[in-house]
Design a protein around this motif. Sequence first.
Motif, short mmCIF file in Angstrom:
data_model
loop_
_atom_site.label_atom_id
_atom_site.label_comp_id
_atom_site.label_asym_id
_atom_site.label_seq_id
_atom_site.Cartn_x
_atom_site.Cartn_y
_atom_site.Cartn_z
N ALA A 119 0.86 -1.19 0.00
CA ALA A 119 0.00 0.00 0.00
C ALA A 119 0.88 1.23 0.00
N VAL A 120 0.42 2.26 -0.69
CA VAL A 120 1.17 3.53 -0.74
C VAL A 120 0.18 4.67 -0.54
N CYS A 121 0.64 5.69 0.17
CA CYS A 121 -0.15 6.90 0.34
C CYS A 121 0.66 8.08 -0.17
N PHE A 122 0.06 8.85 -1.08
CA PHE A 122 0.72 10.04 -1.61
C PHE A 122 -0.30 11.16 -1.69
N GLY A 123 0.17 12.39 -1.77
CA GLY A 123 -0.74 13.54 -1.78
C GLY A 123 -0.54 14.44 -2.96
N SER A 124 -1.28 15.53 -2.96
CA SER A 124 -1.14 16.51 -4.03
C SER A 124 -0.02 17.51 -3.76
N LEU A 125 0.26 17.79 -2.48
CA LEU A 125 1.28 18.80 -2.16
C LEU A 125 2.65 18.42 -2.71
N ALA A 126 3.04 17.15 -2.54
CA ALA A 126 4.36 16.71 -2.99
C ALA A 126 4.50 16.71 -4.51
N GLN A 127 3.39 16.94 -5.22
CA GLN A 127 3.44 16.96 -6.68
C GLN A 127 3.50 18.38 -7.25
N ARG A 128 3.73 19.38 -6.38
CA ARG A 128 3.77 20.77 -6.87
C ARG A 128 4.98 21.01 -7.77
N ASN A 129 6.03 20.18 -7.61
CA ASN A 129 7.23 20.29 -8.44
C ASN A 129 7.32 19.07 -9.35
N VAL A 130 7.76 19.28 -10.59
CA VAL A 130 7.77 18.22 -11.59
C VAL A 130 8.67 17.05 -11.20
N LEU B 47 -3.16 -1.35 -2.41
CA LEU B 47 -3.95 -0.16 -2.05
C LEU B 47 -3.15 1.09 -2.42
N ILE B 48 -3.72 1.90 -3.27
CA ILE B 48 -3.07 3.14 -3.72
C ILE B 48 -3.94 4.30 -3.24
N VAL B 49 -3.44 4.98 -2.23
CA VAL B 49 -4.22 5.99 -1.52
C VAL B 49 -3.77 7.38 -1.95
N PHE B 50 -4.70 8.14 -2.50
CA PHE B 50 -4.43 9.56 -2.81
C PHE B 50 -5.11 10.40 -1.74
N ASP B 51 -4.27 11.06 -0.94
CA ASP B 51 -4.75 11.92 0.14
C ASP B 51 -4.66 13.37 -0.34
N VAL B 52 -5.80 13.91 -0.73
CA VAL B 52 -5.84 15.28 -1.25
C VAL B 52 -5.41 16.24 -0.13
N ASN B 53 -4.48 17.15 -0.43
CA ASN B 53 -4.12 18.18 0.56
C ASN B 53 -3.88 19.50 -0.18
N LEU B 54 -4.95 20.26 -0.27
CA LEU B 54 -4.91 21.52 -1.04
C LEU B 54 -4.33 22.62 -0.16
N ARG B 55 -3.09 22.98 -0.42
CA ARG B 55 -2.39 23.96 0.40
C ARG B 55 -1.89 25.11 -0.46
N GLN B 56 -2.19 26.34 -0.07
CA GLN B 56 -1.59 27.54 -0.67
C GLN B 56 -1.62 27.58 -2.19
N GLY B 57 -2.58 26.95 -2.80
CA GLY B 57 -2.63 26.96 -4.26
C GLY B 57 -1.63 26.04 -4.92
N PHE B 58 -1.00 25.12 -4.14
CA PHE B 58 -0.02 24.19 -4.72
C PHE B 58 -0.73 22.98 -5.32
N TYR B 59 -1.61 23.22 -6.27
CA TYR B 59 -2.33 22.12 -6.93
C TYR B 59 -2.97 22.68 -8.19
N ASN B 60 -3.35 21.78 -9.09
CA ASN B 60 -4.13 22.17 -10.27
C ASN B 60 -4.99 20.99 -10.70
N LYS B 61 -5.87 21.25 -11.63
CA LYS B 61 -6.84 20.24 -12.04
C LYS B 61 -6.15 19.00 -12.64
#
Length: 292
Positions: free
Chosen positions: A116-127, A147-161
């Motif tokens: 199982a792995v958990c990853f978020g949106s914040l760590a993807q702000r950089n390519v 199990l592939i867990v995407f934990d959404v974490n919308l911080r300071q605009g560091f995300y996009n669609k």
Amino acid sequence: MNDVVVGMGEALWDVLPEGKKIGGAPANFAYHVSQFGLDSCAVSAIGDDALGIELLENFNKKGVKHLIETVPYPTGTVQVEIDQAGIPQYEIKENVAWDNIPYTAKLESLAERTRAVCFGSLAQRNVVSRSTINRFLDAMPQDDERLIVFDVNLRQGFYNKDILCNSMKRCNILKINDEELVTVSRMFGYPGIDLQDKCWILLGKYNLKMLILTCGINGSYVFTPGNVSFQPTPKVEVADTVGAGDSFTAAFIANILKGRSVADAHKKAVETSAFVCTQKGAMPTLPAEIIG
């Protein structure tokens, strides 16, 4: 380590009013998974600096297994201000080590052993880190047991669609809170329907095993095809809420992997998160009655 549970992304220092504490969602997740007796590993990057050395010392002291590379960027820090309700406000420094997690042969080998792995949106702000996360997911065994867990974490605009859409396509468990769900729904064009309807839409659209929705004091839900589990939020004396969501995810995933039902795993997750809220910082030691 066989059947490892991996938390992947930011490892950093939360600089709180009373001093700094080790943090970062994937590190918090890996730490709490390990408290439930499962093999876990935090994947991130640090700088060649005093904060990086201290971070690794803390991981080692807490018994957190890790695959953390040293890169030519400063170790990440976050200024955390706590309001009167105990809710944290974050100022996250940019262009730091965890933005630049390299993809290595060791990481590929870990991916092949990951249950199982958990990853978020914040760590993807950089390519760089975004590419590493996607390559890691590609290298995992492609079977229905993972199990592939995407934990959404919308911080300071560091995300996009695009990042959100790709991550939801890649995961089979989505974790999101009520405020994030409203934002995501606006981006994806699901306005004007209630939160549960939005969850059912996302569950079906992305063919998810589960969707976890946390609503702060208003309880939490776990949606699975054809069923929903609800748990009220216990009333506790809040020290701060830093890391509470990560401990919820960790407890839930650990108990699912141990063969517990969704309802039982959900109950454990709520108990764990409530306890973490009564403690300062994101990585307290859990009491035996929660782990059992």
